[in-house]
Each structure stands twice: as structure tokens, then as C-alpha cells.
Design a protein around this motif. Structure first.
Motif, mmCIF file in Angstrom:
data_model
loop_
_atom_site.group_PDB
_atom_site.id
_atom_site.type_symbol
_atom_site.label_atom_id
_atom_site.label_comp_id
_atom_site.label_asym_id
_atom_site.label_seq_id
_atom_site.Cartn_x
_atom_site.Cartn_y
_atom_site.Cartn_z
ATOM 1 N N ASN A 242 -8.988 3.012 -2.936
ATOM 2 C CA ASN A 242 -10.223 2.765 -2.202
ATOM 3 C C ASN A 242 -10.526 1.279 -2.090
ATOM 4 N N GLN A 243 -11.775 0.966 -1.830
ATOM 5 C CA GLN A 243 -12.194 -0.425 -1.683
ATOM 6 C C GLN A 243 -11.870 -1.242 -2.933
ATOM 7 N N ALA A 244 -12.246 -0.730 -4.101
ATOM 8 C CA ALA A 244 -12.046 -1.485 -5.334
ATOM 9 C C ALA A 244 -10.570 -1.727 -5.624
ATOM 10 N N GLU A 245 -9.767 -0.667 -5.549
ATOM 11 C CA GLU A 245 -8.346 -0.829 -5.863
ATOM 12 C C GLU A 245 -7.653 -1.730 -4.850
ATOM 13 N N THR A 246 -8.024 -1.603 -3.596
ATOM 14 C CA THR A 246 -7.416 -2.445 -2.563
ATOM 15 C C THR A 246 -7.805 -3.905 -2.770
ATOM 16 N N ALA A 247 -9.063 -4.152 -3.080
ATOM 17 C CA ALA A 247 -9.514 -5.525 -3.330
ATOM 18 C C ALA A 247 -8.778 -6.136 -4.519
ATOM 19 N N LEU A 248 -8.598 -5.351 -5.571
ATOM 20 C CA LEU A 248 -7.884 -5.846 -6.750
ATOM 21 C C LEU A 248 -6.453 -6.246 -6.414
ATOM 22 N N THR B 53 -6.224 13.303 3.845
ATOM 23 C CA THR B 53 -5.217 13.407 4.901
ATOM 24 C C THR B 53 -4.078 12.416 4.740
ATOM 25 N N ASN B 54 -4.320 11.346 3.957
ATOM 26 C CA ASN B 54 -3.310 10.287 3.855
ATOM 27 C C ASN B 54 -3.111 9.769 2.433
ATOM 28 N N GLY B 55 -3.704 10.460 1.442
ATOM 29 C CA GLY B 55 -3.571 10.036 0.058
ATOM 30 C C GLY B 55 -4.665 9.103 -0.419
ATOM 31 N N VAL B 56 -5.557 8.702 0.484
ATOM 32 C CA VAL B 56 -6.657 7.792 0.152
ATOM 33 C C VAL B 56 -7.943 8.592 0.027
ATOM 34 N N THR B 57 -8.808 8.166 -0.890
ATOM 35 C CA THR B 57 -10.177 8.672 -0.912
ATOM 36 C C THR B 57 -11.088 7.459 -1.053
ATOM 37 N N GLY B 58 -11.775 7.116 0.027
ATOM 38 C CA GLY B 58 -12.637 5.943 0.019
ATOM 39 C C GLY B 58 -12.417 5.080 1.242
ATOM 40 N N HIS B 59 -12.862 3.814 1.149
ATOM 41 C CA HIS B 59 -12.867 2.931 2.312
ATOM 42 C C HIS B 59 -12.198 1.592 2.001
ATOM 43 N N PRO B 60 -10.875 1.568 1.976
ATOM 44 C CA PRO B 60 -10.185 0.309 1.735
ATOM 45 C C PRO B 60 -10.500 -0.759 2.781
ATOM 46 N N SER B 61 -10.947 -0.348 3.963
ATOM 47 C CA SER B 61 -11.259 -1.323 5.018
ATOM 48 C C SER B 61 -12.370 -2.278 4.598
#
Length: 268
Positions: A174-180, A217-225
Motif C-alpha cells: 500500500n501507500q506506506a510500504e511503497t513509500a518505504l 485483483t492485483n495483489g495490492v490492498t490500498g493506495h500506493p499512488s
């Protein structure tokens, strides 16, 4: 006129894999009886993050915490319990829960025999938590006096938990993991796919723990954008500071009572 402050060298982490056996022995002789064990996973993290995300985070947090506390960090465990990610997306390599329990129990036993009496398990993969707690139970039963702590990075403090849960309760990639990862390992990110990888949390109000192929649908839950480099740098600083605070507190902690019974395990 104020004198310019000298640039002090930053402390280096104490990495177990880089130490010789006499150096590890000197750690114990010098009073260091604690160890950090970073626990990650190898699993799908959507279209935009590499499968090693959890392991990178656990290893980086432990290295930074080691530098701050002088507690040695073991090599990171790159496999965890990821059964819930199913076989829907290639890339996930999961251990069975009992395998992870046995692995950490074995590692702890060797640490105990080497004289290390405190183990901080630093976990960066959510569904490792139950097997790791079982390993903790094994270790404190079989080695009377072994003090084992399980610290999950996402819930290390109220501020880290709030950040991880900001865009999804059942968050993943999600947002947090992507930001990290933008801050710590940009080489495993795919910037051109981040904006296209959002997928909402469909588990709100659910009674059952559904596998990810039933909820995403794609393995993500959240908003990496919504992720940014600055967010990742700030969150990592918080993680290091908050986990280091837990470790420092643990280093000072003693058993509340002196046992009045015999050791309860065969190897106590």
C-alpha cells in the motif's frame, strides 16, 4: 564566535554475519547478551514492488537499530508464512507455519547456548506473527530465563500503526510500504506502475480471514499512488526510533520475579 561542530562518524551496525567467532565471544564477555532477528518474506507485492519488500524492510530496520543500540543483528530470514497470498500470482515462496516455528526455535536454541539471553524478533510481514509467537512460546519454555520479544514493525508504535493503516485496514503493498521502498530500495520499485496499482480494501466488516486472491485483483490492498519518497524517509525514521526505543527498554528489563521453581524445560 561559535566553533563549527566536528562531523562525527555515524555508528555502524553490528552485523553477526561479518563477525568472527572470537569477536562474537568478546561481545558476550563485554556484557552484550541480546540479539536482533529480522524476519521478512518472499511474496508478491503487486505489480509495482519486488517480492523481497518485507525482507528489505526488516533487514534495514535492524541494521539501523543495531547502529543505534550496538545490539548485533542476525542475517534476515527471507522466507516467511505467506500462505494467504495463494498461487494466484507467481513470486510467493511460503513456509508452512510449523516450518517457521521450528526454524526460529532452532536459531534461538543456538543463541541461548552461545550465551545470548535476550532475543528481539523484528518482524515485517503480518502473517509471520502467529508462527513467531509460537516460536517465542517454545523458546521460553525450553530455555528457562530466555527473554524473547516479538516486535511487528507496522505496529511498533501508535504513529507507525496509524501510517500503515491510513489507506487500508487489510493493507498490503500500500501507500506506506511503497513509500518505504521508494526511500530504501528504489531498485525494487516500478515507478511507472505505482499510479496504476491501487486496489481498495474489500475486507471491511468481514468475519472471515479471506485469502488475498479473494480480496484483491492485483495483489495490492490500498493506495500506493499516494506514496512519496518524503513519506518513506519519515516513516523509516519513525520505525528506527520506535523499535530502538523498545530495544533499549528491553536491554534494561529484568524478570519481574526470581523463579522459585525448577527450570520448566529439559534444557533450562
Amino acid at each position: 564566535m561559535k566553533r563549527a561542530k566536528a562531523n562525527r562518524p555515524r555508528p555502524h551496525p553490528v552485523l553477526w554475519s561479518q563477525l568472527t567467532w572470537p569477536e562474537i565471544g568478546r561481545l558476550r564477555a563485554g556484557g552484550m547478551d541480546a540479539v536482533l532477528l529480522p524476519c521478512g518474506a518472499t511474496e508478491q507485492h503487486g505489480p509495482h514492488l519486488g517480492t523481497g519488500m518485507d525482507t528489505v524492510l526488516a533487514a534495514d530496520v535492524c541494521a539501523a537499530v543495531s547502529a543505534a543500540t550496538s545490539v548485533p543483528a542476525l542475517p534476515a530470514l527471507p522466507y516467511g508464512c505467506s500462505l494467504g497470498h495463494s498461487h494466484r500470482w507467481p513470486g510467493t515462496l511460503s513456509l508452512q507455519p510449523q516450518t517457521l516455528i521450528a526454524l526460529v526455535t532452532d536459531i534461538g536454541g543456538w543463541l541461548w547456548r552461545a550465551g545470548f539471553k535476550k532475543l528481539f524478533i523484528i518482524n515485517s510481514h503480518v502473517t509471520n506473527a502467529a508462527p513467531l509467537r509460537c516460536a517465542l512460546e517454545n523458546l521460553r519454555y525450553h530455555h528457562d530465563g530466555f527473554m524473547v520479544a516479538l516486535v511487528n514493525t507496522a505496529t511498533a508504535s501508535p504513529r507507525t500503526q496509524k501510517t500503515f493503516f491510513a489507506d487500508a485496514r487489510d493493507w498490503h503493498a500500500n501507500q506506506a510500504e511503497t513509500a518505504l521502498m521508494l526511500a530504501r530500495a528504489p531498485e525494487i520499485t516500478r515507478p511507472d506502475l505505482i499510479k496504476k496499482s491501487d486496489d481498495p480494501d474489500r475486507t471491511v466488516g468481514a468475519v472471515f480471514a479471506h485469502p488475498v486472491n479473494h480480496t484483491s485483483t492485483n495483489g495490492v490492498t490500498g493506495h500506493p499512488s499516494r506514496a512519496s519518497l518524503a513519506q518513506g524517509e519519515r516513516l523509516f525514521r519513525w520505525l528506527v526510533a520506535d523499535v530502538a526505543g523498545i530495544v533499549r527498554k528491553g536491554l534494561r528489563e529484568k524478570s519481574p520475579l526470581v523463579p522459585t521453581h525448577d527450570a520448566n524445560g529439559p534444557n533450562g
